[in-house]
Design a protein around this motif. Structure first.
Motif, PDB file in Angstrom:
ATOM      1  N   VAL A 108       0.921  -1.503  -0.085  1.00 27.06           N
ATOM      2  CA  VAL A 108       0.085  -0.032   0.010  1.00 27.06           C
ATOM      3  C   VAL A 108       0.834   1.134   0.055  1.00 27.06           C
ATOM      4  O   VAL A 108       0.320   2.114  -0.743  1.00 27.06           O
ATOM      5  CB  VAL A 108      -1.154  -0.149   1.119  1.00 27.06           C
ATOM      6  N   LEU A 109       1.952   1.148   0.810  1.00 30.77           N
ATOM      7  CA  LEU A 109       3.054   2.252   0.569  1.00 30.77           C
ATOM      8  C   LEU A 109       3.526   2.806  -0.726  1.00 30.77           C
ATOM      9  O   LEU A 109       3.507   3.759  -1.154  1.00 30.77           O
ATOM     10  CB  LEU A 109       3.968   2.153   1.571  1.00 30.77           C
ATOM     11  N   LYS A 110       3.851   1.616  -1.403  1.00 35.20           N
ATOM     12  CA  LYS A 110       4.188   1.802  -2.843  1.00 35.20           C
ATOM     13  C   LYS A 110       3.045   2.275  -3.762  1.00 35.20           C
ATOM     14  O   LYS A 110       3.402   3.299  -4.607  1.00 35.20           O
ATOM     15  CB  LYS A 110       4.701   0.526  -3.421  1.00 35.20           C
ATOM     16  N   ALA A 111       1.892   1.805  -3.628  1.00 38.51           N
ATOM     17  CA  ALA A 111       0.797   2.178  -4.341  1.00 38.51           C
ATOM     18  C   ALA A 111       0.393   3.477  -4.456  1.00 38.51           C
ATOM     19  O   ALA A 111      -0.116   4.068  -5.449  1.00 38.51           O
ATOM     20  CB  ALA A 111      -0.302   1.048  -4.169  1.00 38.51           C
ATOM     21  N   TRP A 112       0.434   3.956  -3.125  1.00 39.11           N
ATOM     22  CA  TRP A 112       0.202   5.444  -2.798  1.00 39.11           C
ATOM     23  C   TRP A 112       0.950   6.345  -3.578  1.00 39.11           C
ATOM     24  O   TRP A 112       0.422   7.600  -3.458  1.00 39.11           O
ATOM     25  CB  TRP A 112      -0.211   5.677  -1.265  1.00 39.11           C
ATOM     26  N   THR A 113       2.046   6.111  -4.041  1.00 41.48           N
ATOM     27  CA  THR A 113       2.876   6.838  -4.726  1.00 41.48           C
ATOM     28  C   THR A 113       2.349   7.181  -6.007  1.00 41.48           C
ATOM     29  O   THR A 113       2.644   8.566  -6.688  1.00 41.48           O
ATOM     30  CB  THR A 113       4.340   6.422  -5.087  1.00 41.48           C
ATOM     31  N   GLY A 114       1.516   6.587  -6.534  1.00 40.21           N
ATOM     32  CA  GLY A 114       0.825   6.809  -7.896  1.00 40.21           C
ATOM     33  C   GLY A 114       1.829   6.188  -9.104  1.00 40.21           C
ATOM     34  O   GLY A 114       1.286   6.280 -10.082  1.00 40.21           O
ATOM     35  N   GLU A 115       2.875   5.607  -8.792  1.00 36.55           N
ATOM     36  CA  GLU A 115       4.014   5.240  -9.555  1.00 36.55           C
ATOM     37  C   GLU A 115       3.738   3.702  -9.694  1.00 36.55           C
ATOM     38  O   GLU A 115       3.327   3.021  -9.108  1.00 36.55           O
ATOM     39  CB  GLU A 115       5.325   5.428  -9.266  1.00 36.55           C
ATOM     40  N   GLU A 116       4.370   3.172 -11.006  1.00 38.17           N
ATOM     41  CA  GLU A 116       4.417   1.844 -11.215  1.00 38.17           C
ATOM     42  C   GLU A 116       5.365   1.263 -10.066  1.00 38.17           C
ATOM     43  O   GLU A 116       6.244   1.455  -9.830  1.00 38.17           O
ATOM     44  CB  GLU A 116       4.826   1.546 -12.559  1.00 38.17           C
ATOM     45  N   PHE A 117       5.151  -0.241  -9.982  1.00 37.48           N
ATOM     46  CA  PHE A 117       5.879  -0.968  -9.121  1.00 37.48           C
ATOM     47  C   PHE A 117       5.766  -2.398  -9.339  1.00 37.48           C
ATOM     48  O   PHE A 117       4.625  -2.768  -9.825  1.00 37.48           O
ATOM     49  CB  PHE A 117       5.746  -0.668  -7.910  1.00 37.48           C
ATOM     50  N   GLU A 118       6.751  -3.132  -8.930  1.00 40.78           N
ATOM     51  CA  GLU A 118       6.721  -4.676  -9.232  1.00 40.78           C
ATOM     52  C   GLU A 118       5.674  -5.227  -7.909  1.00 40.78           C
ATOM     53  O   GLU A 118       6.079  -4.951  -6.736  1.00 40.78           O
ATOM     54  CB  GLU A 118       7.969  -5.274  -9.213  1.00 40.78           C
ATOM     55  N   TYR A 119       4.873  -5.988  -8.451  1.00 42.77           N
ATOM     56  CA  TYR A 119       3.937  -6.614  -7.266  1.00 42.77           C
ATOM     57  C   TYR A 119       3.756  -8.011  -7.816  1.00 42.77           C
ATOM     58  O   TYR A 119       3.064  -8.471  -8.755  1.00 42.77           O
ATOM     59  CB  TYR A 119       2.758  -6.023  -7.257  1.00 42.77           C
ATOM     60  N   THR A 132       4.191  -5.551 -13.257  1.00 41.24           N
ATOM     61  CA  THR A 132       4.017  -4.242 -12.962  1.00 41.24           C
ATOM     62  C   THR A 132       2.720  -3.747 -12.968  1.00 41.24           C
ATOM     63  O   THR A 132       1.546  -4.032 -13.649  1.00 41.24           O
ATOM     64  CB  THR A 132       4.992  -3.682 -14.261  1.00 41.24           C
ATOM     65  N   VAL A 133       2.573  -3.056 -11.701  1.00 33.13           N
ATOM     66  CA  VAL A 133       1.161  -2.757 -11.251  1.00 33.13           C
ATOM     67  C   VAL A 133       1.141  -1.024 -11.087  1.00 33.13           C
ATOM     68  O   VAL A 133       2.239  -0.499 -10.664  1.00 33.13           O
ATOM     69  CB  VAL A 133       0.543  -3.332 -10.178  1.00 33.13           C
TER      70      VAL A 133
END
Length: 322
Positions: free
Chosen positions: A138-149, A153-154
């Protein structure tokens, strides 16, 4: 000024759909009434598959409260993290944060009822790892940037209202919970007054080179009900308090620490214990509490009695708090 909280878990043993509809509507009306009179917070929580209809969907309820109010905070304490899909939870909280303008507070715990994990086919033994993944995601998600999950890539949109992210606390009564909060630089919410655990958390902040703070219950955090005649209220409605106390106690293992833990088996024992307190307005003010938690619909309390308690608190207690 003390913190003032109105707690709702919407318990009602033997409820019908019609009676629960009335209870849910009353809770929203109570939240709006409390908001207009300066109550600080509405608190709600999550439990599943409970015969007395304990609220299972705290964020749905939180959305309704945020829509019915303008000022107070809405605290989900606690959401059972491993039971939720991390990406979906990030989206839901982001939307609620935008809706409420930053008024949502989320405490994430791992729970203590294996049967809840079984209901959702989530492995109890993996709860710590799942909690780590959820918080990191959730901390990565809330940046609004793409990340590996999970190998793909999401990206989660929209971004929340709050900067850098919605208020998120790690709840629990274990060293593992304190370490998890410190490692991620998140505030820590011990489930009871545990100064030694707070000290451990602060040591881990230094170890990890992160920053954080503790929101810890006071040594006394009673659940309050206001009445002009406490003796009559205990005699008439004591069974509602005892029902909730016994339900909650039945879930607690020896290693669980809780600010509202009760060992009472009778109404008289519960009254003497002081975890639940029925007070006159004068008695309530004289308590000198830093946190006042009103529980107007405790244990399926009749709606009219819940309203009496809330009116007494807002009309005869709030104006005298300093």
């Amino acid at each position: 000024m003390p913190v003032t909280v109105v707690r709702f878990n919407l318990v009602e043993p033997g409820a019908t759909p019609a009676s629960l509809h009335a209870r849910y509507r009353a809770a929203l009306e109570m939240a709006a009434y409390a908001d207009d009179r300066g109550i600080t917070t509405v608190q709600t929580e999550e439990h599943h598959g409970v015969a007395n209809n304990w609220l299972p969907s705290p964020f749905t309820f939180a959305a309704a409260v945020l829509g019915a109010t303008r000022h107070l905070a809405v605290t989900v304490s606690a959401v059972i993290g491993p039971l939720h899909d991390p990406l979906r939870l990030a989206e839901d909280i982001a939307v609620l944060d935008l809706l409420g303008g930053g008024r949502l507070v989320t405490v994430v715990g791992i729970g203590y009822r294996p049967e809840e994990y079984a209901q959702f086919d989530v492995e109890w033994k993996r709860r710590g790892r799942l909690q780590d993944e959820l918080l990191e995601t959730v901390l990565k998600a809330w940046t609004g940037e793409e990340f590996e999950y999970r190998g793909r890539t999401v990206r989660v949109t929209p971004r929340p209202y709050s900067d850098p992210h919605p208020l998120l606390l790690v709840g629990g009564s274990s060293k593992a919970a304190a370490r998890r909060a410190a490692r991620l630089g998140l505030p820590f919410f011990p489930s009871a007054h545990l100064p030694e655990l707070e000290a451990y958390y602060k040591e881990r902040l230094v170890e990890y080179g992160t920053e954080g703070w503790t929101m810890m219950p006071a040594a006394e955090t009673p659940l309050l009900h206001l009445a002009e005649d406490p003796d009559r209220t205990w005699a008439t409605y004591g069974g509602h308090f005892l029902h909730e106390a016994r339900t909650y106690a039945s879930w607690q293992s020896a290693g669980i620490r809780s600010a509202v833990r009760s060992t009472a088996t009778t109404v008289d024992e519960l009254r003497a214990e002081g975890v639940y307190r029925v007070l006159t307005p004068d008695e309530c003010v004289a308590q000198g509490l830093d946190n006042l938690v009103l529980h107007p619909l405790v244990g399926g309390m009749p709606l009219e009695e819940g309203w009496r308690s809330l009116h007494l608190f807002c009309d005869d207690v709030l104006p005298r708090l300093t």
